[in-house]
Design a protein around this motif. Sequence first.
Motif, PDB file in Angstrom:
ATOM      1  N   LEU A  75      -7.539 -75.356  53.355  1.00 15.09           N
ATOM      2  CA  LEU A  75      -6.397 -74.965  52.527  1.00 15.09           C
ATOM      3  C   LEU A  75      -5.232 -74.499  53.381  1.00 15.09           C
ATOM      4  O   LEU A  75      -4.062 -74.804  53.104  1.00 15.09           O
ATOM      5  N   GLN A  76      -5.566 -73.772  54.434  1.00 13.62           N
ATOM      6  CA  GLN A  76      -4.514 -73.306  55.332  1.00 13.62           C
ATOM      7  C   GLN A  76      -3.847 -74.482  56.045  1.00 13.62           C
ATOM      8  O   GLN A  76      -2.614 -74.527  56.207  1.00 13.62           O
ATOM      9  N   GLU A  77      -4.670 -75.467  56.440  1.00 14.88           N
ATOM     10  CA  GLU A  77      -4.110 -76.638  57.116  1.00 14.88           C
ATOM     11  C   GLU A  77      -3.208 -77.435  56.176  1.00 14.88           C
ATOM     12  O   GLU A  77      -2.146 -77.922  56.571  1.00 14.88           O
ATOM     13  N   ILE A  78      -3.618 -77.559  54.898  1.00 14.29           N
ATOM     14  CA  ILE A  78      -2.788 -78.264  53.914  1.00 14.29           C
ATOM     15  C   ILE A  78      -1.463 -77.548  53.721  1.00 14.29           C
ATOM     16  O   ILE A  78      -0.393 -78.169  53.647  1.00 14.29           O
ATOM     17  N   ALA A  79      -1.529 -76.228  53.627  1.00 12.19           N
ATOM     18  CA  ALA A  79      -0.291 -75.459  53.477  1.00 12.19           C
ATOM     19  C   ALA A  79       0.633 -75.668  54.665  1.00 12.19           C
ATOM     20  O   ALA A  79       1.857 -75.816  54.518  1.00 12.19           O
ATOM     21  N   ASN A  80       0.034 -75.694  55.870  1.00 13.01           N
ATOM     22  CA  ASN A  80       0.855 -75.924  57.065  1.00 13.01           C
ATOM     23  C   ASN A  80       1.488 -77.316  57.049  1.00 13.01           C
ATOM     24  O   ASN A  80       2.656 -77.498  57.421  1.00 13.01           O
ATOM     25  N   LEU A  81       0.699 -78.324  56.611  1.00 11.46           N
ATOM     26  CA  LEU A  81       1.234 -79.680  56.551  1.00 11.46           C
ATOM     27  C   LEU A  81       2.366 -79.795  55.529  1.00 11.46           C
ATOM     28  O   LEU A  81       3.357 -80.497  55.752  1.00 11.46           O
ATOM     29  N   LYS A  82       2.227 -79.109  54.398  1.00  9.91           N
ATOM     30  CA  LYS A  82       3.304 -79.124  53.411  1.00  9.91           C
ATOM     31  C   LYS A  82       4.585 -78.523  53.972  1.00  9.91           C
ATOM     32  O   LYS A  82       5.684 -79.036  53.743  1.00  9.91           O
ATOM     33  N   ARG A  83       4.417 -77.412  54.704  1.00 13.09           N
ATOM     34  CA  ARG A  83       5.609 -76.809  55.319  1.00 13.09           C
ATOM     35  C   ARG A  83       6.237 -77.769  56.327  1.00 13.09           C
ATOM     36  O   ARG A  83       7.463 -77.930  56.372  1.00 13.09           O
ATOM     37  N   ASP A  84       5.365 -78.421  57.128  1.00 21.10           N
ATOM     38  CA  ASP A  84       5.900 -79.376  58.115  1.00 21.10           C
ATOM     39  C   ASP A  84       6.600 -80.541  57.424  1.00 21.10           C
ATOM     40  O   ASP A  84       7.649 -81.012  57.872  1.00 21.10           O
ATOM     41  N   ASN A  85       6.014 -81.023  56.319  1.00 23.66           N
ATOM     42  CA  ASN A  85       6.609 -82.141  55.590  1.00 23.66           C
ATOM     43  C   ASN A  85       7.975 -81.770  55.021  1.00 23.66           C
ATOM     44  O   ASN A  85       8.929 -82.546  55.090  1.00 23.66           O
ATOM     45  N   THR A  86       8.064 -80.567  54.455  1.00 20.95           N
ATOM     46  CA  THR A  86       9.361 -80.113  53.927  1.00 20.95           C
ATOM     47  C   THR A  86      10.397 -80.037  55.034  1.00 20.95           C
ATOM     48  O   THR A  86      11.557 -80.451  54.863  1.00 20.95           O
ATOM     49  N   ARG A  87       9.969 -79.524  56.183  1.00 22.31           N
ATOM     50  CA  ARG A  87      10.903 -79.412  57.305  1.00 22.31           C
ATOM     51  C   ARG A  87      11.346 -80.794  57.798  1.00 22.31           C
ATOM     52  O   ARG A  87      12.531 -81.014  58.091  1.00 22.31           O
ATOM     53  N   LEU A  88      10.394 -81.739  57.847  1.00 24.92           N
ATOM     54  CA  LEU A  88      10.737 -83.093  58.304  1.00 24.92           C
ATOM     55  C   LEU A  88      11.670 -83.793  57.319  1.00 24.92           C
ATOM     56  O   LEU A  88      12.556 -84.555  57.715  1.00 24.92           O
ATOM     57  N   LYS A  89      11.457 -83.567  56.003  1.00 24.77           N
ATOM     58  CA  LYS A  89      12.370 -84.153  55.022  1.00 24.77           C
ATOM     59  C   LYS A  89      13.780 -83.648  55.211  1.00 24.77           C
ATOM     60  O   LYS A  89      14.754 -84.406  55.123  1.00 24.77           O
TER      61      LYS A  89
END
Length: 707
Positions: A98-112
């Motif tokens: 769950l923590q890794e998914i949250a981190n990936l979502k943050r990274d995805n938002t930043r990349l967008k």
Amino acid sequence: MNGPGESSSATPSGSGSGSGNTGSASGGRWGSGESVTSHEAPKKRRAPGAVAAIACIECRKARQKCDGSSPHTCTRCQTRRLECRYEPHTKTRKELLLQEIANLKRDNTRLKTINKEVVSDASDLREQHQGLQDLHDWQQIILDILGRNGHDRDIIKKLRAGESNKSIARWLCQQQPISSQLHIVPPDERGLLDIVGAFEHHYRREDGLGLDKRSDTMRLRWTQVTASQTLLGHLFDLYFTWVHPVHMLFSEIDFKESFRTNNDQYCSPALVNAICAMACHLVDANDLDEEVDVDTLAQAFMNQARHEVLPQNYSSLTSVQALAVMYLADLSSGRARSATGYLRASVEFLKAAELDEQSAAAREISSWGIQTLNTSSTGITYQKLYAPELPHMARFHHVDIQGDQAVWRFYRTIGDQRALPVRPSYAIMTACHQAALFRIIHASLNLYCGLRGIATAEGILTTYRRYLDWEHDLPPILKDVDVASQPVPHILFLHVQYHVAVVQHLTPLLQTGFFEGQNLSELRRLVIQHAQSGAEVLEQYRRLYSTRYLMPLLSFCIVHLGDALIRYSPEDPPASDTVEFSLGLLQQASVGFPICGPLQELFKRTAMECKAKMPPNIDEITGPLGSYGVDDILDACTRLDYKQPTDQSIRHIDENIAVEWPSKWQDIVNNPLRPESPQSTRRTMSTSTSSSGSGDPHMRIASLLNS
């Protein structure tokens, strides 16, 4: 030796490390044999040393306590020299995921966010680049003219006055004779730059036009849509392979020479852009990059073609030719209503065109080509003829048919012009006989429209005899449509048009109610035989070339032939086979020609009306019924149906035609004025002298059609 009890009591509390349950097992075993007095304190279990919350994998397998913790090795694994590995607890593993998914979502938002910034910056850079390119173009015009045309001082004066390069270049383009040398119209639709850029990137290969490498001059002279000579060469090759031999609207040799030399006698910006717009329908999108939008590119060429047809140029023969090609391009896109306007304008302007600007041979090709296209369109969509009479000049009197050295190759993509073998085209010869065929079609249309009074047995049979003579007089090279001979596409098209024309000429007679018995039966057999022959030629075309490159008017021929077969011969071939065959041909052609979609819809309705058995996969072939509305149908046919309006033709047919039919058949078909006509066509309607001995009635189909 000590006894068991002594040994047990003497064991140090620290002994047994390495086996956590040894002491408890020993006490349990031997203590059961001795009494324990009530005043003795009970022995307590030794508490193990530090125990890890999560045991390593090896300790878990051995069911032993573990004192290690990741990443440190536990005592047991260290003693036994084992690899000490830890597996997280299920709950812990879930939390980590769950923590890794949250981190990936943050990274995805930043990349967008970063991507949006990059896209915005790229757009700004593109606009800046285009601005610099435009500035370069204007400056290049000034430099090209500077020192040549006596405007040096004027240019310097304007520069010192602070005028922009663009305003100076526009001023220069308005001066004579510069305006006759340069045609500057910067593209207004900047969004098209990406599309064109993608095409140019895809076609950045060897130029096939053999042009002078003045690409800027070519771009400014002929088209604003692209500067790529290779792209233009590819579109030209597609057009002159598949379109021009079927609809010969101008002289190919003269056009290409004018294009290469930047001469406007046989070439114009309107004609170039119209040709490219039509050729875009033949481009195979599967061979292109994903970002390339062929439809957008076709529309860009079409928009400029419209822009280039100026009122002051209406009398120019190249404008007349461009309008005819624009008709084909718009019709291919499924916009028949607007396309019809282009064709009418082409026919009308042809009457007032300045024919002296081109050679006699080029004039004949254009005149016959445009009139043939007009008659073909009228006969296919069944509009009332609005064209003037066909030219009185002899067909291709000034054109060297025998000296035509043109070749044809199966061209589809860049590289085919070098990889594939060539064969004689016979395009000029085909066009000549096509013009002769459409003179007969023109006469048939006039006959049934009532323009020549009542349609009598004599008039209808005379026209029918002309059809038979036309087919009989074809040169051997045009008559051979066997697959083994690999006839070129336009020769196959010629035969399809012939069979459709005969079907349309005879079909109204079946609807009159005037014929009965043997005469009615034999008329029906003639219609069926021609429809089957036409379908066989279409099948040969599909086997050799596929119907991907079928011209839009030939798509109408598919439904007309299929319509005749399911109405008059539902058993042979089975109607379901005819429906599947016709819809399959249209589906294959619809890849590049949207007009085929509404035609499929209409043909499915006809099949249901005739209660034909539908193939089980019909929706997979064409999509569900009702996919196209009224506007789609009108944009395909200019009417709400493709079928021949026989009810209008019947009004002009002589009520006594069935009475006169047998005698007129004998006089016109069996005893033609031409002595060289084949003996096999001499058949009667009332007597039976079958050469095959089968006793079948005459008007023998095989004899008539195989002559």
